[in-house]
Enzyme design. Sequence first.
Site, PDB file in Angstrom:
ATOM      1  N   VAL A 119     -11.233   2.847   1.955  1.00 28.97           N
ATOM      2  CA  VAL A 119     -10.738   3.751   0.928  1.00 28.97           C
ATOM      3  C   VAL A 119      -9.775   3.043  -0.024  1.00 28.97           C
ATOM      4  O   VAL A 119      -9.095   2.091   0.362  1.00 28.97           O
ATOM      5  CB  VAL A 119     -10.071   5.006   1.541  1.00 28.97           C
ATOM      6  CG1 VAL A 119     -11.120   5.935   2.112  1.00 28.97           C
ATOM      7  CG2 VAL A 119      -9.048   4.640   2.619  1.00 28.97           C
ATOM      8  N   ASP A 144      -5.292   1.554  10.574  1.00 30.93           N
ATOM      9  CA  ASP A 144      -6.700   1.227  10.783  1.00 30.93           C
ATOM     10  C   ASP A 144      -6.861   0.845  12.262  1.00 30.93           C
ATOM     11  O   ASP A 144      -7.044   1.716  13.112  1.00 30.93           O
ATOM     12  CB  ASP A 144      -7.051   0.098   9.804  1.00 30.93           C
ATOM     13  CG  ASP A 144      -8.508  -0.334   9.835  1.00 30.93           C
ATOM     14  OD1 ASP A 144      -9.298   0.277  10.549  1.00 30.93           O
ATOM     15  OD2 ASP A 144      -8.855  -1.301   9.124  1.00 30.93           O
ATOM     16  N   GLY A 166       0.760  -1.247   0.000  1.00 29.70           N
ATOM     17  CA  GLY A 166       0.000   0.000   0.000  1.00 29.70           C
ATOM     18  C   GLY A 166       0.786   1.290   0.000  1.00 29.70           C
ATOM     19  O   GLY A 166       0.321   2.292  -0.525  1.00 29.70           O
ATOM     20  N   ASP A 179      -5.872  -0.515  -1.897  1.00 28.35           N
ATOM     21  CA  ASP A 179      -6.710  -1.348  -2.763  1.00 28.35           C
ATOM     22  C   ASP A 179      -7.929  -1.882  -2.043  1.00 28.35           C
ATOM     23  O   ASP A 179      -8.019  -1.866  -0.816  1.00 28.35           O
ATOM     24  CB  ASP A 179      -5.898  -2.552  -3.264  1.00 28.35           C
ATOM     25  CG  ASP A 179      -5.663  -3.571  -2.148  1.00 28.35           C
ATOM     26  OD1 ASP A 179      -5.181  -3.165  -1.069  1.00 28.35           O
ATOM     27  OD2 ASP A 179      -5.999  -4.761  -2.348  1.00 28.35           O
ATOM     28  N   ASP A 181       0.684   3.342   4.494  1.00 23.94           N
ATOM     29  CA  ASP A 181      -0.431   3.940   3.761  1.00 23.94           C
ATOM     30  C   ASP A 181      -1.522   4.379   4.738  1.00 23.94           C
ATOM     31  O   ASP A 181      -1.967   5.510   4.740  1.00 23.94           O
ATOM     32  CB  ASP A 181      -1.001   2.960   2.720  1.00 23.94           C
ATOM     33  CG  ASP A 181      -1.278   1.560   3.278  1.00 23.94           C
ATOM     34  OD1 ASP A 181      -1.047   1.318   4.482  1.00 23.94           O
ATOM     35  OD2 ASP A 181      -1.737   0.701   2.502  1.00 23.94           O
ATOM     36  N   LYS A 201      -7.550   5.951  10.498  1.00 22.62           N
ATOM     37  CA  LYS A 201      -8.978   5.780  10.802  1.00 22.62           C
ATOM     38  C   LYS A 201      -9.118   5.805  12.315  1.00 22.62           C
ATOM     39  O   LYS A 201      -9.128   4.755  12.959  1.00 22.62           O
ATOM     40  CB  LYS A 201      -9.472   4.426  10.276  1.00 22.62           C
ATOM     41  CG  LYS A 201      -9.546   4.303   8.790  1.00 22.62           C
ATOM     42  CD  LYS A 201     -10.297   3.033   8.420  1.00 22.62           C
ATOM     43  CE  LYS A 201      -9.991   2.590   7.022  1.00 22.62           C
ATOM     44  NZ  LYS A 201     -10.597   1.291   6.695  1.00 22.62           N
TER      45      LYS A 201
HETATM   46  P1  IMP Z   1      -4.338  -2.202  10.756  1.00 22.68           P
HETATM   47  O1  IMP Z   1      -5.750  -2.596  11.059  1.00 22.68           O
HETATM   48  O2  IMP Z   1      -3.990  -0.852  11.335  1.00 22.68           O
HETATM   49  O3  IMP Z   1      -3.374  -3.278  11.177  1.00 22.68           O
HETATM   50  O4  IMP Z   1      -4.221  -2.047   9.182  1.00 22.68           O
HETATM   51  C1  IMP Z   1      -3.850  -3.122   8.403  1.00 22.68           C
HETATM   52  C2  IMP Z   1      -3.711  -2.827   6.946  1.00 22.68           C
HETATM   53  O5  IMP Z   1      -5.003  -2.986   6.371  1.00 22.68           O
HETATM   54  C3  IMP Z   1      -3.261  -1.447   6.497  1.00 22.68           C
HETATM   55  O6  IMP Z   1      -1.889  -1.252   6.511  1.00 22.68           O
HETATM   56  C4  IMP Z   1      -3.781  -1.456   5.064  1.00 22.68           C
HETATM   57  O7  IMP Z   1      -2.857  -2.119   4.230  1.00 22.68           O
HETATM   58  C5  IMP Z   1      -5.046  -2.244   5.195  1.00 22.68           C
HETATM   59  N1  IMP Z   1      -6.214  -1.344   5.260  1.00 22.68           N
HETATM   60  C6  IMP Z   1      -6.898  -0.930   6.346  1.00 22.68           C
HETATM   61  N2  IMP Z   1      -7.912  -0.112   6.018  1.00 22.68           N
HETATM   62  C7  IMP Z   1      -7.858   0.007   4.666  1.00 22.68           C
HETATM   63  C8  IMP Z   1      -8.649   0.742   3.696  1.00 22.68           C
HETATM   64  O8  IMP Z   1      -9.607   1.479   3.998  1.00 22.68           O
HETATM   65  N3  IMP Z   1      -8.273   0.589   2.387  1.00 22.68           N
HETATM   66  C9  IMP Z   1      -7.233  -0.183   2.002  1.00 22.68           C
HETATM   67  N4  IMP Z   1      -6.467  -0.864   2.860  1.00 22.68           N
HETATM   68  C10 IMP Z   1      -6.769  -0.771   4.184  1.00 22.68           C
HETATM   69 MG    MG Z   2      -0.547  -1.235   4.818  1.00 19.53          MG
END
Ligand code: IMP
Ligand code: MG
Length: 176
Positions: A151, A101, A42, A157, A98, A129
């Site tokens: 997004v 979340d 990403g 993606d 990127d 987020k």
């Molecule tokens: P985490 O939940 O913070 O561990 O996020 C994990 C990964 O999920 C991020 O680094 C992104 O690669 C992917 N991700 C989370 N939310 C989105 C989104 O809205 N669009 C695309 N990829 C996302």
């Molecule tokens: Mg990522």
Amino acid sequence: MANPETLISEEDILARVEELAAQISLDYADKGEVVLIGVLKGAFIFLADLSRRLSIPRHIEFIAVSSYEHGSMRSGAVRLVMDVRRPIEGKHVLIVEDIVDTGHTIHYLIDMLESRNPASIRTCALIHKAERTEVDVDIDYLGFTIGDEWVVGYGLDYDEKDRTLPYIGVIKPADQ
Ligand code: IMP
Ligand code: MG
């Protein structure tokens, strides 16, 4: 199918990337080289744009992780898929993500990289987020905060689709 609705325009992204690059260049001005570690896939476009706007010595690395899944639910556990090519001991490290979340991925990366004794470690994310936080992490350089929505574009993606859209768009539940 129609293109996803715009959430953040290309112009706004690039203006913010410029600001982040200026701030990072200022903060690292007296530190020598910074090792930028982009989180695949990403972050590849964000890292390309950000790194080209820095005015400090930098070295580019990539790392790849994947989230463990239980059925369609992500468990929060993260697995290393590809490591950086060089030791980071004694280096100033900036993780470039990127999107943050739940926070599990960036938390895992900070822990793992910190154990290798870098001189410093900071984080830069294009998007956060905030409402979805499960693990609190400090993002030192943040582009934008958004709500609980999926997004795409500018590297992000949905099932490998829309990664190279020039802007950040929102996927509506009806599009999924
Ligand atoms: P985490 O939940 O913070 O561990 O996020 C994990 C990964 O999920 C991020 O680094 C992104 O690669 C992917 N991700 C989370 N939310 C989105 C989104 O809205 N669009 C695309 N990829 C996302
Ligand atoms: Mg990522």
